[in-house]
Design an enzyme around this catalytic site. Structure first.
Site, PDB file in Angstrom:
ATOM      1  N   CYS A 143     -34.721  19.290   3.775  1.00  0.00           N
ATOM      2  CA  CYS A 143     -34.107  19.703   2.506  1.00  0.00           C
ATOM      3  C   CYS A 143     -33.443  18.482   1.876  1.00  0.00           C
ATOM      4  O   CYS A 143     -32.324  18.546   1.397  1.00  0.00           O
ATOM      5  CB  CYS A 143     -33.134  20.851   2.709  1.00  0.00           C
ATOM      6  SG  CYS A 143     -31.865  20.557   3.953  1.00  0.00           S
ATOM      7  N   ALA A 165     -32.414  26.575  14.739  1.00  0.00           N
ATOM      8  CA  ALA A 165     -31.166  27.200  14.308  1.00  0.00           C
ATOM      9  C   ALA A 165     -30.929  26.933  12.822  1.00  0.00           C
ATOM     10  O   ALA A 165     -31.316  25.862  12.333  1.00  0.00           O
ATOM     11  CB  ALA A 165     -30.010  26.669  15.131  1.00  0.00           C
TER      12      ALA A 165
END
Lengths: 182, 303
Positions: B230, B108
């Site tokens: 990230c 997701a």
């Protein structure tokens, strides 16, 4: 022997109506025939897909592998609503497969396409069949399906779901002042 | 920005790094080749007067001259999908082929999942999993909007993911784009570093190790696992991969990527990591004018 439809899992559609074991369940053949008879989409378009039912009448098209039945959150994409008098394709399926359609495609001019994408109903002349149509517009040198319209009594109703509606500008008057970057 | 100070010793031009972290990112979309070729997507943007610029390293990524990339015909038709430039790198490194079985362990909201499906020409099986049901509904929405019909969606904790629902034993490739402290998203989300703590980083690292171990176990011998985050924190990057290299049958595999980046670290704060980690990539915001990312590719070996 007849079995019931179990709403929380995915069951692969039987190949033909003769193979059906669950009351009211559409067959693969019926689904493919529907897209061919209603919209002129060749059966070959769906060669790489299997069809599944989850929930009452909701049909999913899936390109991957899975045993049947399958208990998961989603299997490919919803493509068709069955178990009702008039079957209804989904916006997403029409955008994905509708470019192959040759019948019951209503081409909308720029401003009408804008209204359709915004989810608005509109009065329009149409000489073809009533019922569910593929609404399309001319886009960058080709006809591109927008979604599913319901045509009744001189009116085209947009069935674009709320989350997919957009306020866009007409392509008939775009371009002039705004130019792509070099 | 204070938590970033700890990276001063490992970032070459630290002031440029700090400066880039303070600048907002532009609008970037990925062309969804399931529904349109790059040429057709670009022609659509031109027809509606939306300026764009191609990026050199990935022909499917466009920088747009608009604040609202969702309010375009290209987006309405699912020709484009808003996805930060650097976040399209992990799927490119995983490099899936049509017909393969691919697992997106933390899928997701679906940008990378649908990118994997597109790289496979929407043929094969992409199992997109996430443990967060709310985020899964975003994934499902995106997959359908983009016409990704090869995607099967599951809702499970990736650390003990079961293969039982599928008709096969192992995946060919797996992407672990792990939940992380998101330091590298600071340009998109200026609050990203609020509430930063080493304890939170270490807690995330525990989850990441569990997910990456399961990913290696669920991937066939000779298959590839890509691990990405990230974030810059070595505890969530090299330390996680190093932990899994010690416990599962796999090794670091070098990869090509047309983005500037630094080699992965082989040590941090007194810890030493597997020397192979130099083949991983740290992508800093000032290097390509993107967000920050870490990417490592693993090859699954005989167990």
């Amino acid at each position: 022997m007849s079995e019931g439809n179990v709403g929380s899992r995915f069951d692969r559609l039987p190949a033909t109506d003769a193979d059906r074991r669950v009351e009211g369940r559409a067959s693969r053949e019926a689904v493919v025939d529907y897209f061919e008879e209603r919209f002129g989409i060749e059966p070959a378009v769906f060669e790489g897909h299997t069809f599944w039912e989850k929930g009452a009448g909701k049909i999913w098209a899936y390109a991957g592998e899975s045993p049947t039945p399958a208990t998961l959150e989603a299997l490919g994409m919803t493509c068709l609503r069955t178990r009702q008098e008039h079957w209804k394709p989904t916006t997403d399926a029409v955008q994905r497969f509708g470019r192959h359609a040759s019948e019951n495609v209503i081409e909308l001019p720029g401003p009408a396409a804008v209204r359709f994408a915004a989810g608005e109903d509109q009065e329009l002349a149409w000489n073809g069949d009533w019922g569910y149509l593929i609404a399309a517009h001319e886009l960058a040198g080709g006809l591109e399906p927008l979604g599913v319209g319901l045509y009744l009594h001189g009116e085209l109703r947009s069935t674009v779901p709320k989350g997919r509606r957009r306020e866009l500008s007409s392509l008939d008057d775009a371009g002039g002042s705004r130019r792509p970057l070099e | 920005m204070e938590p970033l100070e700890r990276y001063r010793p490992i970032v070459d031009d630290f002031e440029a790094f700090r400066g880039a972290c303070g600048r907002p990112l532009g609008t970037v979309v990925r062309v969804n080749t399931i529904k349109a070729s790059v040429e057709r997507a670009v022609a659509t943007l031109e027809a509606e007067g939306v300026g764009y610029e191609r990026v050199g390293w990935n022909p499917r990524v466009l920088r747009l001259e608009t604040e609202s990339p969702g309010a375009t015909w290209a987006s309405f038709h699912g020709f484009t999908h808003g996805q930060e430039e650097v976040s399209s790198a992990p799927a490119v490194v995983l490099d899936p082929e049509p017909g393969e079985r691919v697992w997106d362990a933390c899928g997701a909201p679906g940008g990378k999942t649908t990118q994997l499906a597109a790289l496979m020409d929407d043929r094969g099986t992409v199992v997109a999993n996430d443990n967060d049901l709310g985020r899964l509904s975003a994934l499902r929405f995106n997959a359908e909007r983009l016409g990704a019909s090869s995607v099967a969606v599951t809702n499970a904790d990736a650390r003990n993911f079961s293969m039982a629902p599928f008709g096969f034993e192992r995946f060919d490739r797996t992407l672990v784009d792990a939940p992380c402290s998101c330091e590298g998203t600071i340009r998109k989300n200026p609050d990203a570093l609020e509430g930063w703590s080493l304890a939170a980083v270490e807690s995330l690292a525990g989850v990441q190790k569990g997910i990456l171990r399961r990913a290696v176990q669920a991937t066939r011998e000779g298959g590839t696992v890509v691990y990405s985050t990230c974030t810059f924190a070595p505890e969530e990057n090299e330390a996680v991969v190093d932990h899994v290299l010690d416990r599962e049958s796999c090794r670091v595999r070098p990869f090509e990527l047309g983005l500037e980046g630094d080699p992965g670290l082989t040590g941090w704060k007194g810890e030493e990591y597997d020397p192979g980690l130099a083949a991983a990539r740290r992508i800093y915001p000032h290097q390509n004018d993107t967000g920050g990312f870490f990417i490592a590719a693993l090859e699954v070996t005989a167990g």
